[in-house]
Write a protein that holds these residues in place. Structure first.
Motif, short mmCIF file in Angstrom:
data_model
loop_
_atom_site.label_atom_id
_atom_site.label_comp_id
_atom_site.label_asym_id
_atom_site.label_seq_id
_atom_site.Cartn_x
_atom_site.Cartn_y
_atom_site.Cartn_z
N SER A 1 -6.12 -11.69 2.60
CA SER A 1 -5.62 -11.08 1.38
C SER A 1 -6.33 -9.76 1.14
N GLY A 2 -5.55 -8.72 0.94
CA GLY A 2 -6.10 -7.42 0.59
C GLY A 2 -5.80 -7.03 -0.84
N GLU A 3 -5.16 -7.92 -1.60
CA GLU A 3 -4.77 -7.62 -2.98
C GLU A 3 -5.47 -8.50 -4.00
N GLU A 4 -5.74 -9.74 -3.64
CA GLU A 4 -6.32 -10.69 -4.59
C GLU A 4 -7.68 -11.17 -4.09
N SER A 5 -8.49 -11.59 -5.03
CA SER A 5 -9.80 -12.14 -4.69
C SER A 5 -9.67 -13.61 -4.31
N ALA A 6 -10.74 -14.17 -3.76
CA ALA A 6 -10.72 -15.58 -3.37
C ALA A 6 -10.57 -16.49 -4.58
N GLN A 7 -11.15 -16.09 -5.72
CA GLN A 7 -11.02 -16.91 -6.92
C GLN A 7 -9.58 -16.94 -7.42
N SER B 1 4.02 -14.31 -2.23
CA SER B 1 2.74 -14.97 -1.95
C SER B 1 2.79 -16.45 -2.29
N THR B 2 3.49 -16.80 -3.36
CA THR B 2 3.62 -18.21 -3.73
C THR B 2 4.37 -18.99 -2.67
N LEU B 3 5.44 -18.40 -2.13
CA LEU B 3 6.22 -19.07 -1.09
C LEU B 3 5.38 -19.34 0.15
N VAL B 4 4.61 -18.35 0.58
CA VAL B 4 3.80 -18.51 1.79
C VAL B 4 2.64 -19.46 1.53
N LEU B 5 1.98 -19.30 0.38
CA LEU B 5 0.79 -20.11 0.11
C LEU B 5 1.13 -21.59 -0.03
N GLN B 6 2.24 -21.92 -0.68
CA GLN B 6 2.57 -23.33 -0.84
C GLN B 6 3.00 -23.97 0.48
N ASN B 7 3.41 -23.15 1.46
CA ASN B 7 3.69 -23.67 2.79
C ASN B 7 2.42 -23.93 3.57
N VAL B 8 1.49 -22.99 3.56
CA VAL B 8 0.27 -23.16 4.36
C VAL B 8 -0.65 -24.22 3.78
N ASP C 1 -1.56 -10.52 3.68
CA ASP C 1 -0.99 -10.21 2.36
C ASP C 1 -1.78 -9.05 1.72
N SER C 2 -1.29 -7.85 1.84
CA SER C 2 -0.06 -7.42 2.48
C SER C 2 -0.40 -6.37 3.53
N ILE C 3 0.57 -6.01 4.35
CA ILE C 3 0.33 -5.08 5.44
C ILE C 3 0.04 -3.68 4.91
N GLN C 4 0.52 -3.33 3.71
CA GLN C 4 0.28 -2.01 3.15
C GLN C 4 -1.14 -1.82 2.66
N THR C 5 -1.91 -2.91 2.51
CA THR C 5 -3.30 -2.79 2.04
C THR C 5 -4.30 -2.72 3.19
N VAL C 6 -3.87 -3.01 4.40
CA VAL C 6 -4.77 -2.99 5.56
C VAL C 6 -4.85 -1.57 6.10
N ALA C 7 -6.08 -1.13 6.44
CA ALA C 7 -6.28 0.22 6.96
C ALA C 7 -7.27 0.17 8.10
N SER C 8 -7.10 1.07 9.06
CA SER C 8 -8.01 1.18 10.20
C SER C 8 -9.04 2.26 9.94
N ASP C 9 -10.28 1.99 10.32
CA ASP C 9 -11.35 2.98 10.16
C ASP C 9 -11.20 4.15 11.12
N LEU C 10 -10.36 4.00 12.14
CA LEU C 10 -10.18 5.07 13.10
C LEU C 10 -9.26 6.17 12.58
N LEU C 11 -8.56 5.92 11.48
CA LEU C 11 -7.67 6.91 10.87
C LEU C 11 -8.19 7.24 9.49
N GLU C 12 -8.12 8.52 9.12
CA GLU C 12 -8.64 8.97 7.84
C GLU C 12 -7.61 8.88 6.73
N SER C 13 -6.36 8.62 7.04
CA SER C 13 -5.34 8.55 6.00
C SER C 13 -5.52 7.29 5.16
#
Length: 455
Positions: free
Chosen positions: A122-128, A103-110, A172-184
């Motif tokens: 971000s699905g792991e950290e808050s805005a603060q 996350s540090t590598l990507v954030l310091q680039n953007v 950040d990150s793809i493993q924290t994103v979920a679709s409401d169309l799937l119950e898993s």
């Protein structure tokens, strides 16, 4: 009647589906990779297509190609690994161990991109938390077009992307994103596969580059189904030891460039700093000439650099001799010790051998064998190797020095760093012009290298 949910089993490696648990996946052949998930019929679809649209194949010679300008990132090391920058419409997967600095590598680039609007999801950290990290990295200067969105719902993210129309998307990150169309649950095989496919469709339809940050499992590979790595255009691995400062960005897959480039970073308090000259950082700067140290010329990807190989040989205090290795393959070191014992005649079976690659890097280049052997012999006889001598050569089972690749780049790097002598395999210089700035010594066996160094 409403359709009831059912359970199915999915392979974590390839994503194959089975109605019951099986030990060995019939698709990829891996063992114990099936996990159970709840499957519910979809309430809707993420992408609608027009069935009236006619599809016709096009001759490949008639397809018009356009040269899209790449989006160059502020980090030159990351641009080198990507092949020159981000291609419009590409989707990149960046993986690495927890706390390594993804996350540090990507954030310091953007935070240093001015010309494009960036949406950081971000699905792991808050805005603060992200703001505190950004202040630490940027030093309070926020002259950028970076927007934050803390969300894990795929449908809400796609709606925001449609409204904002950014020029670059970070997830950040793809493993924290979920679709409401799937119950898993989020991070399951079906969720990761569906969410990655949705971001892929968005990237290709809008011509917007997307960077996905992914977790890795205990084996060191990207968590989730193997199909995740097949979906994306490039897979980057950010690796290193958290106890050391240096990090390596390595390209595992790249559809828009080669995978032979690496980027080297140094972790600082205010973020990651690019290492433009790794040889200068990895060599010992002390003026003392000590035994057990040999400089090897290695190539990682397409990048040559010099590294300090350190060895310590001492009499075994207990009955069984110890073998300890850091940064090098321990099985290969045992093979080299057996070659020295059997072919050359040095008795090391009753001695402890400790080997360390300075800087915390892990090197798999066979050309480092000659420097490992010379460092071990130097410590065994307690005789120092001259500081202006370096080594590059692979040692075979018969004690011969075998040919290596990229010999010109290795000699050029040693010459640039001020070394006066380099030992290379005999016959490896055929067809190459000699140089007057560095002495090239060709050796065919380990005994020849030993006689040249120690007399």
């Amino acid at each position: 009647m409403a359709k009831q949910a059912k359970s199915a089993f999915f392979c974590k490696n390839c994503g194959a589906e089975s109605p019951k648990w099986v030990g060995k996946c019939p698709s990829c052949g891996e063992w114990n990779t099936f996990v159970e998930e709840v499957v519910v019929p979809k309430k809707g679809t993420l992408l609608t297509s027009d069935p009236r649209k006619s599809l016709a194949p096009v001759k490949i010679s008639q397809i018009k190609t356009e040269e899209y300008p790449r989006l160059r990132l502020p980090s030159n090391e990351m641009n080198r690994v990507l092949g020159g920058g981000l291609v419009p419409g590409s989707i990149i997967l960046l993986g690495g161990e927890p706390g390594i600095g993804k996350s540090t590598l990507v954030l310091q680039n953007v935070l240093r991109i001015r010309a494009h609007k960036v949406l950081y999801i971000s699905g792991e950290e808050s805005a603060q938390q992200l703001r505190m990290r950004a202040d630490r990295i940027a030093g309070g200067k926020m002259e950028c077009e970076c927007y934050l969105l803390c969300e894990t719902s795929l449908e809400n993210i796609l709606t925001c992307l449609k409204n904002e129309n950014p020029g670059l998307v970070i997830v950040d990150s793809i493993q924290t994103v979920a679709s409401d169309l799937l119950e898993s649950a989020a991070g399951s095989v079906s969720q990761v596969r569906e969410c990655a496919a949705a971001f892929l469709r968005y990237a290709k339809e809008t011509n917007t580059p997307v960077i996905l940050i992914g977790h890795i499992n205990k084996e060191g590979s990207i968590a989730g189904p193997k199909v995740l790595e097949h979906i994306v255009d490039a897979v980057l691995q950010f690796e290193g030891d958290r106890h050391y400062l240096y990090r390596i960005l390595r390209g595992i897959k790249n559809r828009f460039g080669n995978t032979s480039e690496i980027g080297i970073y140094e972790m600082k308090e205010d973020g990651l700093r690019e290492v433009t000259n790794p040889s200068m950082m990895l060599l010992n700067e002390t003026s003392d000439v000590l035994s057990g140290s040999a400089i090897g010329v290695t190539v990682d990807g397409a990048r040559p650099f010099l590294i300090d190989t350190q060895a310590l040989v001492s009499t075994a205090a207990y009955g069984t001799a110890q073998r300890s290795v850091t940064g090098f393959d321990p099985r290969r070191m045992n093979m080299l010790l057996a070659v020295l014992e059997k072919r050359v005649g040095f008795k090391l079976a009753q001695k402890d051998v400790f080997l360390n690659i300075a800087g915390g890097l892990k090197v798999n280049d066979p050309a480092l064998d000659l420097s490992v052997v010379c460092a071990i012999l130097s410590s065994n006889f307690d005789t120092a190797i001259p500081k202006n001598v370096c080594f590059a050569g692979e040692v075979g089972l018969s004690g011969e020095i075998r040919h290596i690749t990229r010999i010109e780049q290795r000699i050029s790097e040693a010459q640039k760093m001020g070394f006066s002598t380099i030992l290379v395999p005999k016959g490896n210089m055929k067809g190459m012009s000699a140089t007057d700035k560095i002495k090239v010594v060709e050796v065919s066996r380990v005994e020849e290298a030993f006689k040249f160094i120690f007399g």
